[in-house]
Design a protein around this motif. Structure first.
Motif, short mmCIF file in Angstrom:
data_model
loop_
_atom_site.label_atom_id
_atom_site.label_comp_id
_atom_site.label_asym_id
_atom_site.label_seq_id
_atom_site.Cartn_x
_atom_site.Cartn_y
_atom_site.Cartn_z
N ALA A 280 30.56 40.74 40.58
CA ALA A 280 29.99 40.60 41.92
C ALA A 280 29.19 41.83 42.36
CB ALA A 280 31.09 40.28 42.92
N PRO A 281 29.66 43.06 42.12
CA PRO A 281 28.85 44.22 42.55
C PRO A 281 27.50 44.31 41.85
CG PRO A 281 31.13 44.88 42.12
CD PRO A 281 30.98 43.49 41.60
N VAL A 282 27.36 43.67 40.70
CA VAL A 282 26.11 43.73 39.96
C VAL A 282 25.17 42.61 40.35
CG1 VAL A 282 25.05 43.69 37.66
CG2 VAL A 282 27.27 44.82 38.00
N VAL A 283 25.69 41.38 40.44
CA VAL A 283 24.82 40.21 40.64
C VAL A 283 24.86 39.65 42.05
CG1 VAL A 283 25.00 39.59 38.21
CG2 VAL A 283 26.59 38.56 39.86
N GLY A 284 25.86 40.04 42.84
CA GLY A 284 25.96 39.57 44.22
C GLY A 284 26.93 38.41 44.39
N ASP A 285 27.47 38.29 45.58
CA ASP A 285 28.47 37.26 45.87
C ASP A 285 27.92 35.84 45.78
OD1 ASP A 285 30.41 39.20 46.30
OD2 ASP A 285 30.02 39.32 48.45
N ASP A 286 26.64 35.66 46.10
CA ASP A 286 26.07 34.31 46.06
C ASP A 286 26.06 33.75 44.64
OD1 ASP A 286 25.69 34.45 48.75
OD2 ASP A 286 23.53 34.85 48.65
N ILE B 40 28.54 29.94 40.60
CA ILE B 40 29.23 29.69 39.33
C ILE B 40 30.59 29.04 39.58
CG2 ILE B 40 30.33 30.83 37.36
CD1 ILE B 40 28.03 32.87 37.47
N GLU B 41 31.32 29.52 40.57
CA GLU B 41 32.63 28.93 40.87
C GLU B 41 32.50 27.47 41.29
OE1 GLU B 41 34.98 32.99 42.28
OE2 GLU B 41 33.99 31.73 43.78
N THR B 42 31.44 27.14 42.01
CA THR B 42 31.20 25.75 42.40
C THR B 42 30.91 24.88 41.17
OG1 THR B 42 30.36 26.43 44.57
CG2 THR B 42 29.74 24.23 43.78
N ASP C 282 25.75 41.67 28.68
CA ASP C 282 26.88 41.92 29.58
C ASP C 282 26.69 43.29 30.24
OD1 ASP C 282 29.25 42.42 30.86
OD2 ASP C 282 30.52 41.86 29.16
N PRO C 283 26.42 43.34 31.54
CA PRO C 283 26.16 44.63 32.19
C PRO C 283 27.39 45.52 32.28
CG PRO C 283 26.33 42.91 33.84
CD PRO C 283 26.35 42.22 32.50
N LEU C 284 28.56 44.95 32.07
CA LEU C 284 29.80 45.73 32.18
C LEU C 284 30.36 46.14 30.83
CD1 LEU C 284 31.66 43.80 35.04
CD2 LEU C 284 29.96 45.63 35.20
N SER C 285 29.72 45.76 29.76
CA SER C 285 30.21 46.13 28.43
C SER C 285 29.97 47.61 28.17
CB SER C 285 29.50 45.31 27.36
OG SER C 285 28.15 45.74 27.22
N PRO C 286 30.71 48.21 27.23
CA PRO C 286 30.47 49.63 26.90
C PRO C 286 29.02 49.90 26.48
CG PRO C 286 32.54 48.88 25.94
CD PRO C 286 31.87 47.66 26.50
N ARG D 36 18.23 41.80 35.83
CA ARG D 36 19.24 41.47 36.85
C ARG D 36 19.10 40.02 37.31
NH1 ARG D 36 21.67 44.98 40.29
NH2 ARG D 36 19.96 46.50 40.12
N ASN D 37 17.88 39.57 37.45
CA ASN D 37 17.64 38.24 37.99
C ASN D 37 17.73 37.12 36.96
OD1 ASN D 37 17.18 39.26 40.59
ND2 ASN D 37 15.02 39.65 40.14
N ASN D 38 17.60 37.44 35.67
CA ASN D 38 17.45 36.36 34.69
C ASN D 38 18.32 36.44 33.45
OD1 ASN D 38 14.88 34.96 35.84
ND2 ASN D 38 14.33 37.13 35.78
N PHE D 39 18.72 37.64 33.02
CA PHE D 39 19.24 37.76 31.67
C PHE D 39 20.59 38.48 31.58
CE2 PHE D 39 14.49 37.92 31.15
CZ PHE D 39 14.36 36.58 30.82
N LEU D 40 21.42 38.32 32.60
CA LEU D 40 22.78 38.86 32.54
C LEU D 40 23.76 37.75 32.15
CD1 LEU D 40 22.86 41.27 35.62
CD2 LEU D 40 22.37 41.80 33.21
N SER D 41 24.94 38.13 31.72
CA SER D 41 25.93 37.18 31.19
C SER D 41 26.34 36.14 32.22
CB SER D 41 27.14 37.94 30.65
OG SER D 41 27.54 38.94 31.55
N THR D 42 26.26 36.47 33.49
CA THR D 42 26.57 35.48 34.52
C THR D 42 25.54 34.34 34.50
OG1 THR D 42 25.47 37.02 36.03
CG2 THR D 42 27.88 36.94 36.09
N ALA D 43 24.28 34.66 34.23
CA ALA D 43 23.25 33.61 34.13
C ALA D 43 23.50 32.74 32.90
CB ALA D 43 21.87 34.25 34.06
N ASN D 44 23.94 33.36 31.81
CA ASN D 44 24.26 32.60 30.59
C ASN D 44 25.40 31.62 30.86
OD1 ASN D 44 23.82 32.05 27.83
ND2 ASN D 44 25.46 33.43 27.22
N LEU D 45 26.44 32.09 31.53
CA LEU D 45 27.56 31.22 31.89
C LEU D 45 27.10 30.08 32.78
CD1 LEU D 45 30.60 30.55 32.10
CD2 LEU D 45 30.72 32.20 33.99
#
Length: 419
Positions: free
Chosen positions: A24-30, A35-37, A206-210, A395-404
């Motif tokens: 959430a701190p990286v991609v935002g709550d929206d 994704i949860e929906t 993954d923006p949070l990976s090592p 940030r807008n297109n190619f993070l792991s949250t977008a893949n999910l």
């Protein structure tokens, strides 16, 4: 797992826990809420990902994040890797290259080895899943060999648009047995492919990976100095497998030309050695010979792990991706995310990430690559702005949250189609 494990079947990959909320701190709550929906109607859905290797290369990196995130939102997701002999992985590496246009003769003996390995792996697989996602050519025949229900998806991570006809015609019937196929770009979809559903999903990091998380400047300097890279001098970096498609010799040519204009420049080439790439060691040795005895050319393999890759990318004055063929180029994504100026060949999915002159530079030949590298080394304000723009693209297109999110949307579509 050894590549000599010819008689074994599939094996599960142990995975670390990941929580969607951490992003959430990286991609935002929206984004998290969306994704949860999407995941709510998919609670308990059983998903299996199948690939050739658990380490080395972008596919493995993505699955180490994607599968735990699927679990985090309520799916019963697993990841299994196939087993195979050294001849099998040598053949499939050649097939991989042939799908990207390299000349290769696929003999009947090679076809038999390919099928035998897939049959052994099929025999060890219990088809008790709602969705099975099979990645790339190595295990592509599995769907034709496994009876049962569920929705099967073939995921292509390379650019087969100029595939050698004989290899493509061998693989095409296996792919057409799937319910859906995923490609990175529409241009990668072969016109003669007939599957019920074609989806376009770009890869992600993954923006949070090592490999991608923030590192302080003193830690970066300490890490690069461990292999005699001077943290105070400009450095050209390319992170890629040692593979002819990544043009490692061309990277050295660029470095040598740049160094004639800017003395003191260093070159770091860093690549993982994956177990499904037996040719990697051969091309590493070829690159080493081409580099000669230049103390400012640093050729590194698996330089300690992902944190080291992160440090070298963040230290880079310019990041190159001189690929001749590229399905997407996750190392480009990584460089953009770290706000580094990226100069890359205009091939495959790289053009999806870089707008020339805005979020990086796209080039068509070695001379253009030299000129653009010199530009960012000589003009720090240009380099800074390219880096800032590139990070926002990722940030807008190619993070792991977008893949999910993209996979969840596809599962929804396929579920609806089966009703």
């Amino acid at each position: 797992m050894s590549i000599d494990a010819a008689s074994g079947g599939m094996r599960p990959v142990p995975l670390a826990h990941k929580s969607l909320a951490e992003y959430a701190p990286v991609v935002g709550d929206d984004v998290i809420a969306e994704i949860e929906t999407l995941a709510r109607p998919l609670q308990g859905v059983r998903v299996a990902h199948i690939s050739a290797t658990a380490y080395g290369g972008g596919v493995a990196e993505m699955l180490h994040t994607l599968v735990p995130l699927m679990r985090s939102v309520g799916l019963q997701a697993e990841w299994r890797i196939i087993s195979g002999s050294e001849p099998f992985f040598t053949i499939t590496k050649s097939m991989h290259n042939a799908l990207q246009g390299k000349e290769f003769t696929l003999t009947q003996a090679m076809r038999d080895i390919y099928m035998q390995a897939n049959e052994r792996n099929a025999a060890s697989f219990e088809n008790d899943y709602d969705f099975v996602v099979v990645h790339d050519p190595q295990p592509a025949a599995l769907r034709s060999l496994i009876a049962g229900h569920g929705t099967w998806i073939w995921r292509c991570h390379i650019d087969p648009s100029d595939a050698q006809p004989a290899v493509w015609q061998f693989l095409r019937p296996f792919i057409e047995a799937y319910d859906a196929a995923i490609f990175t770009l529409p241009a990668f979809v072969k016109p003669d492919l007939r599957v019920h559903k074609v989806a376009i999903i770009p890869p992600a990091i993954d923006p949070l990976s090592p490999k991608n998380t923030f590192l302080p400047a003193d830690e970066i300097a300490e890490i690069v100095a461990l292999v005699d890279v001077d943290p105070l001098r400009p450095t050209i970096v390319q992170v890629s497998r040692f593979d002819p498609w990544k043009d490692p010799l061309g990277v050295i040519d660029v470095y040598r030309a740049v160094r004639r204009e800017i003395p003191g420049v260093q070159l770091v080439m860093l690549g993982a050695m994956a177990h499904d790439d037996p040719e990697g060691r051969i091309f590493f040795e070829q690159t080493t010979r081409y580099a000669g005895n230049d103390p400012d050319i640093h050729l590194l393999t698996n330089a300690g792990g992902s944190i080291e890759v992160n440090a070298f990318q963040r230290h880079a004055s310019v990041i190159l991706q001189k690929s001749l063929r590229e399905g997407f180029g996750l190392t480009v994504t990584e460089g953009l995310w770290k706000e580094r100026p990226v100069v890359a060949n205009n091939v495959g999915g790289i053009s999806l990430q870089i707008e020339d002159g805005v979020s990086g530079y796209l080039v068509s030949n070695t001379q253009e690559c030299i000129e653009r590298a010199l530009t960012v080394l000589r003009e720090p304000e240009v380099a800074l702005q390219l880096g800032r723009n590139g990070r926002e693209v990722v940030r807008n297109n190619f993070l792991s949250t977008a893949n999910l999110r993209n996979y969840l949307r596809l599962f929804h579509e396929l579920s609806t189609a089966r009703e």
